[in-house]
Design an enzyme around this catalytic site. Structure first.
Site, mmCIF file in Angstrom:
data_model
loop_
_atom_site.group_PDB
_atom_site.id
_atom_site.type_symbol
_atom_site.label_atom_id
_atom_site.label_comp_id
_atom_site.label_asym_id
_atom_site.label_seq_id
_atom_site.Cartn_x
_atom_site.Cartn_y
_atom_site.Cartn_z
ATOM 1 N N ASN A 1 -4.918 4.463 7.161
ATOM 2 C CA ASN A 1 -6.308 4.825 6.855
ATOM 3 C C ASN A 1 -7.268 4.447 7.974
ATOM 4 O O ASN A 1 -8.305 5.084 8.145
ATOM 5 C CB ASN A 1 -6.756 4.199 5.534
ATOM 6 C CG ASN A 1 -6.201 4.971 4.347
ATOM 7 O OD1 ASN A 1 -5.821 6.135 4.480
ATOM 8 N ND2 ASN A 1 -6.139 4.340 3.193
ATOM 9 N N HIS B 1 0.834 -1.201 0.000
ATOM 10 C CA HIS B 1 0.000 0.000 0.000
ATOM 11 C C HIS B 1 0.866 1.247 0.000
ATOM 12 O O HIS B 1 1.403 1.644 1.036
ATOM 13 C CB HIS B 1 -0.957 -0.017 1.197
ATOM 14 C CG HIS B 1 -1.932 1.108 1.171
ATOM 15 N ND1 HIS B 1 -2.248 1.867 2.267
ATOM 16 C CD2 HIS B 1 -2.659 1.624 0.148
ATOM 17 C CE1 HIS B 1 -3.127 2.788 1.921
ATOM 18 N NE2 HIS B 1 -3.389 2.669 0.649
HETATM 19 N N1 LIG Z 1 -5.369 7.774 -5.219
HETATM 20 C C1 LIG Z 1 -4.929 7.515 -3.990
HETATM 21 O O1 LIG Z 1 -4.778 8.415 -3.158
HETATM 22 C C2 LIG Z 1 -4.573 6.112 -3.596
HETATM 23 C C3 LIG Z 1 -3.669 5.905 -2.541
HETATM 24 C C4 LIG Z 1 -3.298 4.589 -2.198
HETATM 25 C C5 LIG Z 1 -3.872 3.536 -2.879
HETATM 26 N N2 LIG Z 1 -4.765 3.761 -3.903
HETATM 27 C C6 LIG Z 1 -5.313 2.595 -4.584
HETATM 28 O O2 LIG Z 1 -4.612 2.427 -5.815
HETATM 29 C C7 LIG Z 1 -5.488 1.858 -6.801
HETATM 30 C C8 LIG Z 1 -5.516 2.764 -8.011
HETATM 31 O O3 LIG Z 1 -5.946 4.047 -7.621
HETATM 32 P P1 LIG Z 1 -5.672 5.344 -8.526
HETATM 33 O O4 LIG Z 1 -6.020 6.509 -7.690
HETATM 34 O O5 LIG Z 1 -4.321 5.241 -9.154
HETATM 35 O O6 LIG Z 1 -6.783 5.144 -9.664
HETATM 36 P P2 LIG Z 1 -6.818 5.752 -11.126
HETATM 37 O O7 LIG Z 1 -8.254 5.791 -11.535
HETATM 38 O O8 LIG Z 1 -6.002 6.997 -11.228
HETATM 39 O O9 LIG Z 1 -6.077 4.637 -12.011
HETATM 40 C C9 LIG Z 1 -6.565 3.343 -12.221
HETATM 41 C C10 LIG Z 1 -6.016 2.851 -13.566
HETATM 42 O O10 LIG Z 1 -6.347 1.481 -13.737
HETATM 43 C C11 LIG Z 1 -6.893 1.258 -15.029
HETATM 44 N N3 LIG Z 1 -8.007 0.322 -14.856
HETATM 45 C C12 LIG Z 1 -9.211 0.611 -14.332
HETATM 46 N N4 LIG Z 1 -9.979 -0.499 -14.297
HETATM 47 C C13 LIG Z 1 -9.219 -1.500 -14.801
HETATM 48 C C14 LIG Z 1 -9.449 -2.883 -15.018
HETATM 49 N N5 LIG Z 1 -10.604 -3.473 -14.725
HETATM 50 N N6 LIG Z 1 -8.436 -3.621 -15.528
HETATM 51 C C15 LIG Z 1 -7.265 -3.050 -15.805
HETATM 52 N N7 LIG Z 1 -6.998 -1.748 -15.651
HETATM 53 C C16 LIG Z 1 -7.961 -0.989 -15.143
HETATM 54 C C17 LIG Z 1 -7.395 2.593 -15.534
HETATM 55 O O11 LIG Z 1 -7.189 2.707 -16.924
HETATM 56 C C18 LIG Z 1 -6.601 3.624 -14.741
HETATM 57 O O12 LIG Z 1 -5.536 4.189 -15.483
HETATM 58 C C19 LIG Z 1 -6.843 1.683 -6.098
HETATM 59 O O13 LIG Z 1 -6.932 0.387 -5.586
HETATM 60 C C20 LIG Z 1 -6.774 2.707 -4.973
HETATM 61 O O14 LIG Z 1 -7.614 2.405 -3.892
HETATM 62 C C21 LIG Z 1 -5.109 5.018 -4.279
#
Ligand SMILES: NC(=O)c1ccc[n+]([C@@H]2O[C@H](COP(=O)([O-])OP(=O)(O)OC[C@H]3O[C@@H](n4cnc5c(N)ncnc54)[C@H](O)[C@@H]3O)[C@@H](O)[C@H]2O)c1
Length: 285
Positions: free
Chosen positions: A192, A142
C-alpha cells in the site's frame, strides 16, 4: 512455535475476516470466528459454505474435503470462546480505538502464549500493540482482498514484536500456502505504500491529461503491462476503502501524493463506491 498453532480465532467476519477464516479451515486449522451478532456470523458461514461449494463444482476440491473444512469452522458472538486459540487474527473496522479496545480484551481472555495479530491496512501495528501489556506477542498479518485468492500476506513486525511471534506468524502463513513478505511497521507496509500514491497519481492524471477512465485503463494495460487498469482496480478495491486508507496514510506521512484526490472523495461521498455499489468509474449490471 509455529507447529503449536492448531486453533485460530478470527474477529470480524466481514470481507476480510470471512476470507481469512476460509483460508484457515482449508489449511486444516480449527477456526473460531467471532461476529457482533448471530445473524452476521451465520451470513459469514453461509458465504464461506457457498465459496467451498463453488470449488467442489469447479473440481478444485472434493465434497469430502469441503465438508471436512466446514466442520473445522465454528462461529460465536462471545469473544471468550477464543480463549483456547493459539493465534487470533483481528479483522474488524479500520479504526484505532475499537482495535485497541479489542486487543485489551483479547489479552485478558487469551492464553499468555497466544499470538495476537491485526489485519490492519494503514494503522500502526505498534500503536495497537501498545494497548496491551505484552506488545511482544502482537504482530501484523496483512492479507489482501479476496484473501482466499490473493497469495500475499505481509508479516509485520511492530516495534516490540518478538522473534517468536514473527516466527509463529510466518509458520502459519506457510501452512496457509500463502506467500509471506516480512516487513517492519511503516505506514502502508510494502504494497500500500507503493500502490496508494500510485493510484492517486492515476486519478490525478485523469483530470490533467483529460482522458476517460477507459482510456487510462487501456493505456496502463497496453503500455505498462498492468494486468488491470487503475480505474478498474479502484472499483474492485472500493472507492471508500481506498479513500479511507489514503487518508490514514496521508495523516501519518504528510506526503501530498498520499492524500486522496478530490475526485475520489466526491465519488465516495456520492456513493459511487465501485463494483459493490454497482457504479464507480464503470457501471456494473
Ligand atoms: N477490504 C479490503 O480490501 C482490506 C484489505 C486488507 C486489509 N483490510 C483490513 O481488514 C479489516 C477489516 O476490513 P473489511 O473490509 O473486512 O471490513 P468489513 O466492514 O467487511 O468487516 C468488518 C467486520 O467487523 C465487525 N466489526 C466492526 N466493528 C467491530 C467492533 N468494534 N468489534 C467487533 N467487530 C466489529 C463487523 O461486524 C464486520 O463484519 C480492516 O482493518 C481493513 O483495513 C481490508
Amino acid at each position: 512455535m509455529a507447529s503449536a498453532v492448531q486453533r485460530i480465532g478470527v474477529v470480524g467476519l466481514g470481507a476480510m475476516g470471512a476470507g481469512i477464516a476460509q483460508v484457515g479451515i482449508e489449511a486444516g486449522f480449527e477456526v473460531v470466528g467471532r461476529e457482533v451478532t448471530a445473524d452476521l456470523a451465520d451470513a459469514a458461514s453461509g458465504r464461506i459454505g457457498h465459496f467451498l461449494a463453488r470449488k467442489v463444482e469447479k473440481g478444485q476440491q472434493t465434497q469430502d474435503e469441503s465438508k471436512a473444512a466446514l466442520g473445522r469452522l465454528s462461529t460465536t458472538t462471545d469473544l471468550a470462546d477464543l480463549a483456547t486459540c493459539d493465534l487470533v487474527i483481528e479483522a474488524i473496522v479500520e479504526e484505532l480505538g475499537p482495535k485497541r479496545a479489542l486487543f485489551v480484551e483479547l489479552e485478558r481472555i487469551c492464553d499468555a502464549e497466544a499470538v495476537l495479530a491485526t489485519n490492519t491496512s494503514a494503522l500502526s501495528v505498534t500503536e495497537i500493540a501498545a494497548a496491551t501489556t505484552r506488545p511482544d506477542r502482537v504482530v501484523g498479518l496483512h492479507f489482501f482482498n479476496p484473501a482466499p485468492l490473493m497469495p500475499l500476506v505481509e508479516v509485520v513486525r511492530a516495534e516490540l514484536t518478538s522473534d517468536e511471534a514473527v516466527a509463529t506468524a510466518l509458520g502459519v502463513v506457510e501452512r496457509f500456502g500463502k506467500v509471506a513478505v516480512p516487513c517492519h511497521d511503516t505506514p502502508g507496509f510494502v504494497v500500500n505504500r507503493v500502490l496508494i500514491p500510485l493510484l492517486n497519481d492515476c486519478v490525478r492524471v485523469l483530470d490533467e491529461s483529460r482522458v476517460e477512465p477507459q482510456a487510462l485503463d487501456l493505456a496502463m494495460t497496453s503500455g505498462a503491462a498492468w494486468p488491470m487498469g487503475p480505474c478498474a482496480l479502484l472499483d474492485l478495491v472500493g472507492i471508500d476503502v481506498h479513500v479511507h486508507a489514503s487518508e490514514a496514510l496521508y495523516g501519518r506521512l504528510r506526503e501530498p501524493r498520499m492524500a486522496p484526490p478530490p475526485r475520489l472523495v466526491a465519488m465516495r461521498d456520492a456513493g459511487l463506491l465501485g463494483r459493490k455499489a454497482g457504479r464507480g468509474f464503470y457501471s456494473y449490471g
